[in-house]
Design an enzyme around this catalytic site. Structure first.
Site, PDB file in Angstrom:
ATOM      1  N   VAL A 108      72.895  66.132  88.098  1.00 20.43           N
ATOM      2  CA  VAL A 108      72.692  66.132  86.651  1.00 20.43           C
ATOM      3  C   VAL A 108      71.211  66.398  86.350  1.00 20.43           C
ATOM      4  O   VAL A 108      70.868  67.034  85.370  1.00 20.43           O
ATOM      5  CB  VAL A 108      73.190  64.813  85.996  1.00 20.43           C
ATOM      6  CG1 VAL A 108      72.437  63.615  86.504  1.00 20.43           C
ATOM      7  CG2 VAL A 108      73.101  64.878  84.489  1.00 20.43           C
ATOM      8  N   ILE A 189      74.325  57.154  81.300  1.00 22.02           N
ATOM      9  CA  ILE A 189      74.220  56.155  82.377  1.00 22.02           C
ATOM     10  C   ILE A 189      73.747  54.818  81.796  1.00 22.02           C
ATOM     11  O   ILE A 189      74.339  53.767  82.060  1.00 22.02           O
ATOM     12  CB  ILE A 189      73.261  56.634  83.491  1.00 22.02           C
ATOM     13  CG1 ILE A 189      73.835  57.905  84.149  1.00 22.02           C
ATOM     14  CG2 ILE A 189      73.032  55.545  84.535  1.00 22.02           C
ATOM     15  CD1 ILE A 189      72.886  58.626  85.084  1.00 22.02           C
ATOM     16  N   HIS A 318      68.315  57.015  97.410  1.00 21.68           N
ATOM     17  CA  HIS A 318      68.859  57.894  96.356  1.00 21.68           C
ATOM     18  C   HIS A 318      70.387  58.050  96.475  1.00 21.68           C
ATOM     19  O   HIS A 318      70.886  59.148  96.739  1.00 21.68           O
ATOM     20  CB  HIS A 318      68.171  59.267  96.406  1.00 21.68           C
ATOM     21  CG  HIS A 318      68.232  59.987  95.086  1.00 21.68           C
ATOM     22  ND1 HIS A 318      67.244  60.812  94.635  1.00 21.68           N
ATOM     23  CD2 HIS A 318      69.181  60.014  94.117  1.00 21.68           C
ATOM     24  CE1 HIS A 318      67.566  61.310  93.458  1.00 21.68           C
ATOM     25  NE2 HIS A 318      68.754  60.838  93.119  1.00 21.68           N
TER      26      HIS A 318
HETATM   27  C1  DGY Z   1      71.404  63.693  90.020  1.00 22.70           C
HETATM   28  O1  DGY Z   1      72.497  64.255  90.029  1.00 22.70           O
HETATM   29  O2  DGY Z   1      70.427  64.166  89.435  1.00 22.70           O
HETATM   30  C2  DGY Z   1      71.300  62.395  90.719  1.00 22.70           C
HETATM   31  O3  DGY Z   1      70.001  61.983  90.890  1.00 22.70           O
HETATM   32  C3  DGY Z   1      72.033  62.444  92.039  1.00 22.70           C
HETATM   33  O4  DGY Z   1      72.380  61.148  92.375  1.00 22.70           O
END
Ligand code: DGY
Length: 353
Positions: A108, A189, A318
């Site tokens: 994302v 989120i 991550h």
């Molecule tokens: C993203 O998709 O940008 C996230 O950081 C991956 O977990």
């Protein structure tokens, strides 16, 4: 036999005899599948199979980030690039890819893409919003509880024999009940984190975001405040905002000074939102109670980094979106985004430039 047919089909005499130039063009079109370069060999297979149904797919064959020279070498004749957030797509890289029509990033976040340079070249970008919000929110809350309730330390104590007996104040950490939680960024989120965190009987949910999100905030019961108020009032600060010029280094020495000494900072967005040297200092001097980081810079964090030595800092590699189903869906959407552009169709998730 097929080879013989195919080579005679390619010969000009045959083509002229059975349909001339139109046939020849049609045949060439059928053979010239668009070319895609995939920068990882561990992309979930369904996505690769989908690409292979109509593309000529080259997959980087090592389980490590493709070095820049190999990236450049591999995309020079490609129509599409399937990449991940480790791949830095700069104008220098794009200069070497004159045929590139689409970049599908399995993420994302898109701070690894030089969006202006991409726009200038009329290359389109597909990404994976929405689908990872639940998984990332889940991990954010897990990281918060791991940090506040000292789960890693406690687990280590149980495994190393440091655990001698049940003890009244040993391994205690702050609970969430009756506390104020501050969200930095108020996208999908953060909103999901807000919904989950509310069930812990917190007293107040506040957020800092560039724009007001009235209806979403109202649904969750969150109140918009300025950054300083959020720092001063929050017992838990949760960062999920995108990395942008205005959020880079947002958590500076000055910001840490404004936080409560009992505060816990959680970051699942991008490492650069926090000035890491300032964070080390704040944690060492007990200016804040603790931090839980799923993102940092660089990634992976070198083993010599002081953050890895601090008991009051939990580091994860991550894994915010690393739910099995989520990663499969992210890969599939990335492939669908690429195919959509190559087939002149609308992308399921286009980053509008
Ligand atoms: C993203 O998709 O940008 C996230 O950081 C991956 O977990």
């Amino acid at each position: 036999m097929l080879g013989t047919f195919s080579s005679s089909l390619r010969s000009t005499n045959f083509l002229t005899k059975f349909g001339g130039n139109n046939f020849s063009q049609l045949y060439r079109k059928m053979c010239d599948k668009p070319k895609v370069f995939v920068t990882r060999s561990d992309i979930p297979n369904d996505a690769i199979e989908l690409l292979k149904t109509s593309c000529d797919v080259t997959v980087w064959n090592k389980l490590e980030t493709v070095p820049i020279n190999s990236l450049v070498e591999n995309i020079k004749d490609k129509d599409a690039l399937f990449c991940v957030l480790n791949d830095q797509i700069s104008s220098q890289v794009l200069d070497k890819a004159p045929k590139l029509k689409v970049i599908g990033t399995m993420s994302v976040g898109y701070d690894h893409l030089d969006v202006d340079a991409i726009k200038k070249r009329n290359i389109r970008i597909g990404y994976t919003p929405n689908i990872l919000s639940d998984a990332t929110a889940e991990l954010t809350v897990a990281l918060l509880l791991t940090t506040s309730r000292r789960i890693i330390e406690a687990n280590n104590a149980a495994k190393t024999g440091e655990w001698k007996s049940w003890a009244p104040v040993w391994m205690c950490g702050p609970g969430l009940k009756n506390k104020t939680v501050g969200l930095v960024g108020f996208g999908r989120i953060a909103q999901q984190v807000g919904r989950i965190i509310k069930s812990f009987n917190i007293s107040k949910l506040i957020y800092f975001n560039r724009s007001e999100r009235k209806s979403e905030a109202c649904e969750i019961g969150a109140v918009r405040v300025d950054f300083d108020t959020l720092l001063k009032e929050s017992d838990f600060v949760i960062v999920t905002c995108a990395l942008a010029p205005e959020t880079k280094g947002l958590f500076s020495t000055e910001a840490f000074k404004k936080m409560k000494p009992t505060a816990i900072l959680i970051n699942t967005s991008r490492g650069q939102v926090i000035d890491q040297d300032a964070l080390v200092e704040a944690l060492e001097n007990k200016q804040i109670y603790g931090a839980g980081l799923d993102v940092m810079y660089p990634e992976p964090l070198p083993l010599s980094n002081p953050l890895l030595k601090l008991n009051n800092c939990v580091i994860l590699p991550h894994i915010g979106s690393a739910a099995i189903e989520t990663r499969q869906e992210m890969a599939l959407i990335t492939a669908q985004n690429i195919l959509a552009v190559l087939n002149d169709k609308e992308m399921p998730a286009e980053l509008k430039l």
